[in-house]
Design a protein around this motif. Structure first.
Motif, PDB file in Angstrom:
ATOM      1  N   ALA A 172      11.260  77.060  38.757  1.00  0.00           N
ATOM      2  CA  ALA A 172      10.728  76.137  39.761  1.00  0.00           C
ATOM      3  C   ALA A 172       9.856  75.078  39.092  1.00  0.00           C
ATOM      4  O   ALA A 172       9.942  73.891  39.407  1.00  0.00           O
ATOM      5  CB  ALA A 172       9.925  76.909  40.808  1.00  0.00           C
ATOM      6  N   MET A 194      14.586  71.370  49.176  1.00  0.00           N
ATOM      7  CA  MET A 194      13.913  72.124  48.113  1.00  0.00           C
ATOM      8  C   MET A 194      14.025  73.623  48.402  1.00  0.00           C
ATOM      9  O   MET A 194      13.846  74.042  49.544  1.00  0.00           O
ATOM     10  CB  MET A 194      12.439  71.704  48.055  1.00  0.00           C
ATOM     11  CG  MET A 194      11.875  71.701  46.645  1.00  0.00           C
ATOM     12  SD  MET A 194      10.095  71.387  46.581  1.00  0.00           S
ATOM     13  CE  MET A 194      10.045  69.610  46.455  1.00  0.00           C
ATOM     14  N   THR A 195      14.311  74.422  47.384  1.00  0.00           N
ATOM     15  CA  THR A 195      14.442  75.865  47.588  1.00  0.00           C
ATOM     16  C   THR A 195      13.065  76.488  47.824  1.00  0.00           C
ATOM     17  O   THR A 195      12.034  75.899  47.507  1.00  0.00           O
ATOM     18  CB  THR A 195      15.069  76.540  46.358  1.00  0.00           C
ATOM     19  OG1 THR A 195      14.191  76.340  45.245  1.00  0.00           O
ATOM     20  CG2 THR A 195      16.435  75.967  46.026  1.00  0.00           C
ATOM     21  N   ALA A 196      13.068  77.691  48.366  1.00  0.00           N
ATOM     22  CA  ALA A 196      11.811  78.368  48.690  1.00  0.00           C
ATOM     23  C   ALA A 196      10.889  78.531  47.474  1.00  0.00           C
ATOM     24  O   ALA A 196       9.702  78.239  47.569  1.00  0.00           O
ATOM     25  CB  ALA A 196      12.095  79.711  49.344  1.00  0.00           C
ATOM     26  N   LEU A 256      10.333  71.011  39.135  1.00  0.00           N
ATOM     27  CA  LEU A 256       9.285  70.140  39.684  1.00  0.00           C
ATOM     28  C   LEU A 256       8.773  69.164  38.632  1.00  0.00           C
ATOM     29  O   LEU A 256       8.459  68.016  38.934  1.00  0.00           O
ATOM     30  CB  LEU A 256       8.125  70.996  40.224  1.00  0.00           C
ATOM     31  CG  LEU A 256       8.455  71.852  41.452  1.00  0.00           C
ATOM     32  CD1 LEU A 256       7.365  72.884  41.702  1.00  0.00           C
ATOM     33  CD2 LEU A 256       8.661  70.984  42.689  1.00  0.00           C
ATOM     34  N   ARG A 316      10.649  76.709  44.773  1.00  0.00           N
ATOM     35  CA  ARG A 316      10.104  75.403  44.398  1.00  0.00           C
ATOM     36  C   ARG A 316       9.006  74.980  45.353  1.00  0.00           C
ATOM     37  O   ARG A 316       7.957  74.482  44.953  1.00  0.00           O
ATOM     38  CB  ARG A 316      11.219  74.346  44.386  1.00  0.00           C
ATOM     39  CG  ARG A 316      12.204  74.579  43.264  1.00  0.00           C
ATOM     40  CD  ARG A 316      13.455  73.745  43.461  1.00  0.00           C
ATOM     41  NE  ARG A 316      14.426  74.037  42.417  1.00  0.00           N
ATOM     42  CZ  ARG A 316      15.668  73.565  42.405  1.00  0.00           C
ATOM     43  NH1 ARG A 316      16.086  72.790  43.391  1.00  0.00           N
ATOM     44  NH2 ARG A 316      16.482  73.871  41.434  1.00  0.00           N
ATOM     45  N   ARG A 317       9.266  75.179  46.647  1.00  0.00           N
ATOM     46  CA  ARG A 317       8.281  74.800  47.657  1.00  0.00           C
ATOM     47  C   ARG A 317       7.008  75.636  47.500  1.00  0.00           C
ATOM     48  O   ARG A 317       5.903  75.122  47.578  1.00  0.00           O
ATOM     49  CB  ARG A 317       8.874  74.995  49.059  1.00  0.00           C
ATOM     50  CG  ARG A 317       8.259  74.079  50.077  1.00  0.00           C
ATOM     51  CD  ARG A 317       8.950  74.156  51.442  1.00  0.00           C
ATOM     52  NE  ARG A 317      10.393  74.175  51.353  1.00  0.00           N
ATOM     53  CZ  ARG A 317      11.154  75.172  51.842  1.00  0.00           C
ATOM     54  NH1 ARG A 317      10.606  76.218  52.420  1.00  0.00           N
ATOM     55  NH2 ARG A 317      12.456  75.104  51.735  1.00  0.00           N
ATOM     56  N   ARG A 318       7.194  76.931  47.250  1.00  0.00           N
ATOM     57  CA  ARG A 318       6.048  77.835  47.126  1.00  0.00           C
ATOM     58  C   ARG A 318       5.182  77.479  45.904  1.00  0.00           C
ATOM     59  O   ARG A 318       3.957  77.457  45.980  1.00  0.00           O
ATOM     60  CB  ARG A 318       6.550  79.289  47.028  1.00  0.00           C
ATOM     61  CG  ARG A 318       5.477  80.335  46.860  1.00  0.00           C
ATOM     62  CD  ARG A 318       4.566  80.425  48.072  1.00  0.00           C
ATOM     63  NE  ARG A 318       3.489  81.395  47.856  1.00  0.00           N
ATOM     64  CZ  ARG A 318       2.255  81.246  48.354  1.00  0.00           C
ATOM     65  NH1 ARG A 318       1.954  80.206  49.102  1.00  0.00           N
ATOM     66  NH2 ARG A 318       1.353  82.169  48.121  1.00  0.00           N
ATOM     67  N   LEU A 376       4.963  74.573  44.377  1.00  0.00           N
ATOM     68  CA  LEU A 376       4.288  73.291  44.619  1.00  0.00           C
ATOM     69  C   LEU A 376       3.110  73.487  45.565  1.00  0.00           C
ATOM     70  O   LEU A 376       2.034  72.928  45.364  1.00  0.00           O
ATOM     71  CB  LEU A 376       5.291  72.268  45.184  1.00  0.00           C
ATOM     72  CG  LEU A 376       4.744  70.852  45.425  1.00  0.00           C
ATOM     73  CD1 LEU A 376       4.191  70.251  44.136  1.00  0.00           C
ATOM     74  CD2 LEU A 376       5.834  69.949  45.993  1.00  0.00           C
ATOM     75  N   GLU A 377       3.342  74.313  46.587  1.00  0.00           N
ATOM     76  CA  GLU A 377       2.285  74.623  47.566  1.00  0.00           C
ATOM     77  C   GLU A 377       1.063  75.249  46.864  1.00  0.00           C
ATOM     78  O   GLU A 377      -0.082  74.880  47.133  1.00  0.00           O
ATOM     79  CB  GLU A 377       2.905  75.620  48.544  1.00  0.00           C
ATOM     80  CG  GLU A 377       2.181  75.957  49.795  1.00  0.00           C
ATOM     81  CD  GLU A 377       3.034  76.958  50.603  1.00  0.00           C
ATOM     82  OE1 GLU A 377       3.938  76.490  51.314  1.00  0.00           O
ATOM     83  OE2 GLU A 377       2.813  78.181  50.498  1.00  0.00           O
TER      84      GLU A 377
END
Ligand SMILES: [Zn+2]
Ligand SMILES: [Zn+2]
Length: 128
Positions: free
Chosen positions: A43, A1-3, A47, A5-7, A9-10
């Motif tokens: 993102a 997962m790219t940064a 998701l 997308r991760r951010r 979701l976080e």
């Protein structure tokens, strides 16, 4: 997962409730810097397609999926939304597959199904 997308979701997991896209944009940077809107929207789109995030159209907000662990691209998401306090809850409903079957019988390729039920949550019903 790219940064990004991760951010995103976080942020949604940390919020634990639906968040509007512009709040995600504002909260994006660890240093308090806002993100570029397309970064966040792209993102979210990814998701959502993966089924880990849902868009609740009636309140224009995004929420992390709580009903299914891992990827579940096809699952129909159902939300109970309290019009009084704004609480939302994702619930598992039967019938999502039947709906998808009806769609494919009609020749449609459904990408997402979201059921939104508005009303009063248990706490607000007691208070009323
Ligand atoms: Zn879900
Ligand atoms: Zn309520």
């Amino acid at each position: 997962m790219t940064a990004p997308r991760r951010r995103v979701l976080e942020l949604l997991l940390a919020a634990g409730e639906p968040v509007k896209a512009y709040d995600l944009i504002a909260r994006y940077g660890l240093d308090g810097q806002a993100a570029k809107p397309p970064t966040v929207y792209r993102a979210l789109e990814f998701l959502e397609r993966r089924g880990v995030v849902h868009r609740i159209a009636s309140i224009s907000a995004y929420v992390a999926c709580t009903a299914v662990a891992g990827d579940a691209p096809a699952h129909a998401a159902a939300f109970l939304i309290c019009d009084c306090c704004g609480a939302t809850e994702e619930v598992a409903v039967a019938g999502g597959d039947a709906f998808a079957d009806a769609a494919s019988a009609a020749g449609y390729a459904i990408e997402r199904t979201t059921i939104e039920g508005h009303g009063r949550c248990p706490a607000c019903r007691v208070a009323a």
